[in-house]
Design a protein around this motif. Structure first.
Motif, PDB file in Angstrom:
ATOM      1  N   GLU A  41       0.823  -1.215   0.000  1.00 16.54           N
ATOM      2  CA  GLU A  41       0.000   0.000   0.000  1.00 16.54           C
ATOM      3  C   GLU A  41       0.855   1.261   0.000  1.00 16.54           C
ATOM      4  N   ASP A  42       1.946   1.241   0.749  1.00 12.88           N
ATOM      5  CA  ASP A  42       2.844   2.394   0.786  1.00 12.88           C
ATOM      6  C   ASP A  42       3.504   2.605  -0.579  1.00 12.88           C
ATOM      7  N   MET A  43       3.907   1.519  -1.223  1.00 14.85           N
ATOM      8  CA  MET A  43       4.542   1.639  -2.531  1.00 14.85           C
ATOM      9  C   MET A  43       3.552   2.160  -3.578  1.00 14.85           C
ATOM     10  N   VAL A  44       2.302   1.718  -3.504  1.00 19.33           N
ATOM     11  CA  VAL A  44       1.285   2.219  -4.431  1.00 19.33           C
ATOM     12  C   VAL A  44       1.046   3.707  -4.200  1.00 19.33           C
ATOM     13  N   ASP A  45       0.973   4.114  -2.929  1.00 23.98           N
ATOM     14  CA  ASP A  45       0.797   5.539  -2.610  1.00 23.98           C
ATOM     15  C   ASP A  45       1.950   6.379  -3.143  1.00 23.98           C
ATOM     16  N   THR A  46       3.158   5.827  -3.070  1.00 25.96           N
ATOM     17  CA  THR A  46       4.350   6.571  -3.463  1.00 25.96           C
ATOM     18  C   THR A  46       4.634   6.496  -4.959  1.00 25.96           C
ATOM     19  N   LEU A  47       4.592   5.281  -5.498  1.00 22.22           N
ATOM     20  CA  LEU A  47       5.020   5.068  -6.886  1.00 22.22           C
ATOM     21  C   LEU A  47       3.883   5.066  -7.901  1.00 22.22           C
ATOM     22  N   PRO A  52       5.206  -2.122  -7.779  1.00 23.09           N
ATOM     23  CA  PRO A  52       5.102  -3.551  -8.092  1.00 23.09           C
ATOM     24  C   PRO A  52       3.756  -4.091  -7.636  1.00 23.09           C
ATOM     25  N   SER A  53       3.351  -5.210  -8.193  1.00 23.14           N
ATOM     26  CA  SER A  53       2.095  -5.837  -7.787  1.00 23.14           C
ATOM     27  C   SER A  53       2.237  -6.408  -6.373  1.00 23.14           C
TER      28      SER A  53
END
Length: 69
Positions: A41-47, A52-53
């Motif tokens: 969730e943090d990676m989706v918010d950031t990137l 990545p999936s």
């Protein structure tokens, strides 16, 4: 005009994280005890669309835990 567009494309391209960089972030967050769901969730918010999936995050975490053991 074309040169300006090419420069903009280069800036956008250089802001993308490479696989080894993503793995390093996942490894660090995993060692901090953050759950795979929270990391994802943090990676989706950031990137955003470059994140990545969830299955990739879980796979990388599994590899990290195997190496740690």
């Amino acid at each position: 005009m074309i040169i300006m567009v090419l420069k903009e494309d280069k800036k956008q391209e250089s802001s993308k994280m490479e696989t080894n960089e993503i793995r390093a972030v996942i490894k660090c967050l995993c060692k901090k005890g953050i759950s795979p769901k929270e990391i994802y969730e943090d990676m989706v918010d950031t990137l955003r669309e470059d994140a990545p999936s969830y299955s990739t995050v879980k796979k990388f975490i599994s590899a990290v835990k195997t190496r740690i053991s």
